[in-house]
Design an enzyme around this catalytic site. Structure first.
Site, PDB file in Angstrom:
ATOM      1  N   LYS A 177      26.928  47.132  49.313  1.00  0.00           N
ATOM      2  CA  LYS A 177      27.732  45.998  49.796  1.00  0.00           C
ATOM      3  C   LYS A 177      27.500  45.858  51.294  1.00  0.00           C
ATOM      4  O   LYS A 177      27.850  46.751  52.059  1.00  0.00           O
ATOM      5  CB  LYS A 177      29.230  46.238  49.552  1.00  0.00           C
ATOM      6  CG  LYS A 177      30.041  44.972  49.811  1.00  0.00           C
ATOM      7  CD  LYS A 177      31.468  45.252  50.241  1.00  0.00           C
ATOM      8  CE  LYS A 177      31.571  45.696  51.675  1.00  0.00           C
ATOM      9  NZ  LYS A 177      31.140  44.690  52.672  1.00  0.00           N
ATOM     10  N   GLU A 253      28.466  57.393  58.823  1.00  0.00           N
ATOM     11  CA  GLU A 253      27.953  57.135  60.182  1.00  0.00           C
ATOM     12  C   GLU A 253      29.005  56.245  60.828  1.00  0.00           C
ATOM     13  O   GLU A 253      29.096  55.058  60.499  1.00  0.00           O
ATOM     14  CB  GLU A 253      26.614  56.404  60.125  1.00  0.00           C
ATOM     15  CG  GLU A 253      25.488  57.183  59.494  1.00  0.00           C
ATOM     16  CD  GLU A 253      24.967  58.299  60.359  1.00  0.00           C
ATOM     17  OE1 GLU A 253      25.401  58.424  61.526  1.00  0.00           O
ATOM     18  OE2 GLU A 253      24.128  59.059  59.861  1.00  0.00           O
ATOM     19  N   CYS A 287      26.648  51.753  67.947  1.00  0.00           N
ATOM     20  CA  CYS A 287      27.486  52.954  67.894  1.00  0.00           C
ATOM     21  C   CYS A 287      27.020  53.989  68.911  1.00  0.00           C
ATOM     22  O   CYS A 287      27.770  54.886  69.255  1.00  0.00           O
ATOM     23  CB  CYS A 287      27.504  53.514  66.490  1.00  0.00           C
ATOM     24  SG  CYS A 287      25.859  53.605  65.810  1.00  0.00           S
ATOM     25  N   GLU A 388      36.567  52.982  71.484  1.00  0.00           N
ATOM     26  CA  GLU A 388      35.226  52.410  71.461  1.00  0.00           C
ATOM     27  C   GLU A 388      35.319  50.922  71.848  1.00  0.00           C
ATOM     28  O   GLU A 388      36.201  50.212  71.373  1.00  0.00           O
ATOM     29  CB  GLU A 388      34.690  52.551  70.037  1.00  0.00           C
ATOM     30  CG  GLU A 388      33.254  52.173  69.892  1.00  0.00           C
ATOM     31  CD  GLU A 388      32.774  52.354  68.452  1.00  0.00           C
ATOM     32  OE1 GLU A 388      33.579  52.201  67.530  1.00  0.00           O
ATOM     33  OE2 GLU A 388      31.584  52.636  68.284  1.00  0.00           O
TER      34      GLU A 388
HETATM   35  P1  NAD Z   1      33.993  48.092  59.657  1.00  0.00           P
HETATM   36  O1  NAD Z   1      34.238  49.493  59.285  1.00  0.00           O
HETATM   37  O2  NAD Z   1      35.111  47.145  59.643  1.00  0.00           O
HETATM   38  O3  NAD Z   1      32.880  47.433  58.704  1.00  0.00           O
HETATM   39  C1  NAD Z   1      31.743  48.130  58.283  1.00  0.00           C
HETATM   40  C2  NAD Z   1      31.544  47.872  56.804  1.00  0.00           C
HETATM   41  O4  NAD Z   1      32.678  48.355  56.106  1.00  0.00           O
HETATM   42  C3  NAD Z   1      31.403  46.398  56.431  1.00  0.00           C
HETATM   43  O5  NAD Z   1      30.480  46.273  55.374  1.00  0.00           O
HETATM   44  C4  NAD Z   1      32.783  46.045  55.951  1.00  0.00           C
HETATM   45  O6  NAD Z   1      32.791  44.980  55.032  1.00  0.00           O
HETATM   46  C5  NAD Z   1      33.186  47.328  55.275  1.00  0.00           C
HETATM   47  N1  NAD Z   1      34.627  47.520  55.134  1.00  0.00           N
HETATM   48  C6  NAD Z   1      35.631  47.134  55.974  1.00  0.00           C
HETATM   49  N2  NAD Z   1      36.824  47.494  55.470  1.00  0.00           N
HETATM   50  C7  NAD Z   1      36.581  48.116  54.288  1.00  0.00           C
HETATM   51  C8  NAD Z   1      37.404  48.735  53.306  1.00  0.00           C
HETATM   52  N3  NAD Z   1      38.722  48.772  53.425  1.00  0.00           N
HETATM   53  N4  NAD Z   1      36.799  49.298  52.239  1.00  0.00           N
HETATM   54  C9  NAD Z   1      35.456  49.268  52.099  1.00  0.00           C
HETATM   55  N5  NAD Z   1      34.631  48.709  52.995  1.00  0.00           N
HETATM   56  C10 NAD Z   1      35.183  48.149  54.080  1.00  0.00           C
HETATM   57  O7  NAD Z   1      33.285  48.178  61.038  1.00  0.00           O
HETATM   58  P2  NAD Z   1      32.850  47.036  62.000  1.00  0.00           P
HETATM   59  O8  NAD Z   1      33.876  46.887  63.019  1.00  0.00           O
HETATM   60  O9  NAD Z   1      32.414  45.825  61.241  1.00  0.00           O
HETATM   61  O10 NAD Z   1      31.509  47.699  62.552  1.00  0.00           O
HETATM   62  C11 NAD Z   1      31.454  48.344  63.738  1.00  0.00           C
HETATM   63  C12 NAD Z   1      31.693  49.826  63.590  1.00  0.00           C
HETATM   64  O11 NAD Z   1      30.622  50.449  62.907  1.00  0.00           O
HETATM   65  C13 NAD Z   1      31.783  50.514  64.925  1.00  0.00           C
HETATM   66  O12 NAD Z   1      32.862  51.385  64.967  1.00  0.00           O
HETATM   67  C14 NAD Z   1      30.473  51.277  65.035  1.00  0.00           C
HETATM   68  O13 NAD Z   1      30.480  52.346  65.870  1.00  0.00           O
HETATM   69  C15 NAD Z   1      30.178  51.600  63.642  1.00  0.00           C
HETATM   70  N6  NAD Z   1      28.745  51.773  63.438  1.00  0.00           N
HETATM   71  C16 NAD Z   1      28.262  53.038  63.300  1.00  0.00           C
HETATM   72  C17 NAD Z   1      26.910  53.260  63.133  1.00  0.00           C
HETATM   73  C18 NAD Z   1      26.374  54.637  62.966  1.00  0.00           C
HETATM   74  O14 NAD Z   1      25.249  54.799  62.546  1.00  0.00           O
HETATM   75  N7  NAD Z   1      27.103  55.680  63.260  1.00  0.00           N
HETATM   76  C19 NAD Z   1      26.016  52.195  63.111  1.00  0.00           C
HETATM   77  C20 NAD Z   1      26.533  50.914  63.272  1.00  0.00           C
HETATM   78  C21 NAD Z   1      27.912  50.723  63.424  1.00  0.00           C
END
Ligand code: NAD
Length: 484
Positions: A177, A253, A287, A388
């Site tokens: 997803k 991650e 990130c 962050e």
């Molecule tokens: P997010 O957690 O809201 O979204 C990431 C993914 O999770 C999306 O696909 C979203 O649809 C899904 N998601 C959101 N709520 C969910 C739930 N309740 N159940 C299942 N899936 C759900 O994060 P964001 O704000 O969109 O993305 C940024 C974050 O991602 C930052 O904190 C960043 O540091 C992190 N990030 C980490 C890495 C890494 O490799 N460590 C890489 C990229 C981004």
């Protein structure tokens, strides 16, 4: 390229299908707010259908030789490279990053397909000397089973291949997803898998506007044996807690809060150049983005001067325009988060050296643009020191001793990336060993590659992606004890 994508479908069991409910959701260009497509809005039923398809395909896929699986990944790599320009344009339109950065991400994403095409052939077992003379020990590595993956919008193509390539190489099948902000990028990647001839059910894509119900199905469905997630720490914790009930494998991650440490024996101009490049990469939406820049008191002035001069030359705008290095943030909530952190820092005594406002001129108000910003005099009581940012704000803090800066750098719940600038080998080694972060760049702002393990300590995650470690995440260890 068409500026509007017709209703895009999900990829389940080797077919492009609409959502069970026939619902769709719109996708927008974050640079100008224009609608660029409609995408199938999947729900629990669609997720379950995809999981069944992956389960059905698992027997055949895991039973193929590593050489056969490798061939599909090789083919996918070639198709991805052949489509590089098209993919880059889709990414810039949907995610907003400058075209050059999109091209860079396509290459990085394709690298995982190639690297794991090779690594598929190196899933070695072991024989172990046994304590009894009539006994033999053999260790096998077998695929964990059906994998559920959830990916973010900031690196909307490479985060997919970074999971799918090692999973497929290991013999797993997968249901993915993508983020609701960038489903078109995900659809493009799945078209590559289709063109590469990957058999039906091995890779499945479920798009959805509301991620929670799909995440719930992934975490609770008994056929899913592993969850791999890239995104926020908050959502990672929710998934890990739910997955614990069935003791599923979990890789996470998550967020980061990278320290960027500049010692007095380094060249402040060179260090400032590195800091600007990595801080404003993807407009700070990475990130591994530096979130606290620690500069030795004795070189703070030349560092700030160089940093400021480089920032003043940065151009914000559409990623399709030449010379643009600052793209939009993902949405209005992201702008508000940045505004809140900057306001809080200034209210508590930080100095706004440059930037500090939303960009509105030249039609930028139609998108989500924020000026590249430099804050001086940041202190531990400020929000930005702990939270962050995920935006284009560089907070600078001064320090005096090595011990002091190491303690400050480690004073965070995160532990993903850290950066150190020094010319002293022993100082570099002490920092490398002392920093509680999964990735440490020593005079290096890009310590990442398909061949290298990427991942965090503490609340930045569990497990690693990339390299040898990346495929181990999709393998079970099985011990055979033979009495002869
Ligand atoms: P997010 O957690 O809201 O979204 C990431 C993914 O999770 C999306 O696909 C979203 O649809 C899904 N998601 C959101 N709520 C969910 C739930 N309740 N159940 C299942 N899936 C759900 O994060 P964001 O704000 O969109 O993305 C940024 C974050 O991602 C930052 O904190 C960043 O540091 C992190 N990030 C980490 C890495 C890494 O490799 N460590 C890489 C990229 C981004």
């Amino acid at each position: 390229m068409k500026s509007h994508h017709d209703i895009s479908r999900m990829y389940i069991n080797g077919r492009w299908v609409g959502a069970n409910s026939h619902a769709t959701f719109p996708v927008y260009n974050p640079s100008n707010g224009e609608k660029i497509g409609d995408v199938a809005d999947g729900n629990r039923d669609d997720a379950q259908k995809a999981i069944h398809a992956a389960q059905e395909a698992f027997g055949l896929w895991s039973g193929r030789t590593a050489y056969a699986r490798s061939k599909y990944l090789h083919k996918a790599y070639q198709v991805m490279m052949d489509s590089k320009e098209h993919l880059a344009r889709v990414m810039t339109q949907e995610q907003g990053k400058p075209l050059k950065a999109s091209r860079g991400e396509i290459q990085y994403g394709a690298d995982f397909l190639l690297w794991y095409a090779e690594e598929a052939k190196r899933i070695y077992g072991e024989t172990i000397p046994a304590p009894r003379s009539d006994q033999r020990f053999i260790v096998l590595r077998q695929p964990v089973g059906v994998v559920a993956a959830i990916t973010p919008w900031n690196y909307p193509m490479s985060m997919i291949t970074r999971k799918v390539a090692p999973a497929l190489a290991a013999g797993c099948t997968i249901v993915l997803k993508p983020a609701e902000a960038t489903p078109l990028c995900a659809i493009e990647i799945f078209k590559i898998f289709e063109k590469a001839g990957i058999p039906a059910g091995v890779v499945n894509l479920v798009t959805a506007l509301n991620p929670a119900p799909i995440g719930e199905v992934f975490a609770t469905h008994p056929m899913i044996r592993k969850i791999t997630f890239t995104g926020s720490t908050q959502v990672g914790k929710i998934l890990a807690k739910k997955a614990a009930d069935q003791v599923k494998h979990v890789s996470l991650e998550l967020g980061g809060h990278a320290p960027f440490i500049v010692f007095e024996d380094s060249d402040p101009v060179y260090a400032a150049k590195g800091a600007v490049l990595v801080k404003f990469l993807n407009t700070g939406q990475a990130c591994i983005s530096p979130n606290r820049i620690f500069v030795h008191q004795s070189i703070i002035e030349p560092f700030i001067e160089e940093f400021k001069s480089r920032v003043s030359k940065m151009l914000a705008g559409s990623g399709f325009e030449d010379g643009v290095s600052i793209g939009p943030l993902v949405n209005d909530a992201a702008i508000q988060k940045v505004e809140r952190q900057v306001r809080d820092a200034v209210d508590q005594g930080a100095t706004l050296i440059c930037g500090g406002q939303r960009l509105k001129d030249n039609d930028l108000d139609k998108g989500f643009f924020y000026a590249p910003t430099l804050l001086g005099g940041v202190t531990p009581n400020m929000l930005i020191y702990r939270e962050e940012t995920f935006g284009p704000v560089a907070p600078v803090i001064t320090f005096n001793t090595d011990e002091e800066v190491l303690e400050m750098a480690n004073d965070t719940n995160y532990g993903l990336a850290a950066y150190v600038y020094t010319r002293s080998l022993s100082r570099a080694m002490r920092m490398f060993e002392g920093l509680r972060f999964g990735i440490v760049g020593i005079n290096d702002i890009n310590p990442t590659a398909a061949a290298a393990p990427f991942g965090g300590m503490k609340e930045s995650g569990l497990g690693r992606e990339g390299g040898r470690d990346g495929i181990a995440e999709y393998l079970e260890t099985k011990l055979g004890g033979f009495s002869i």
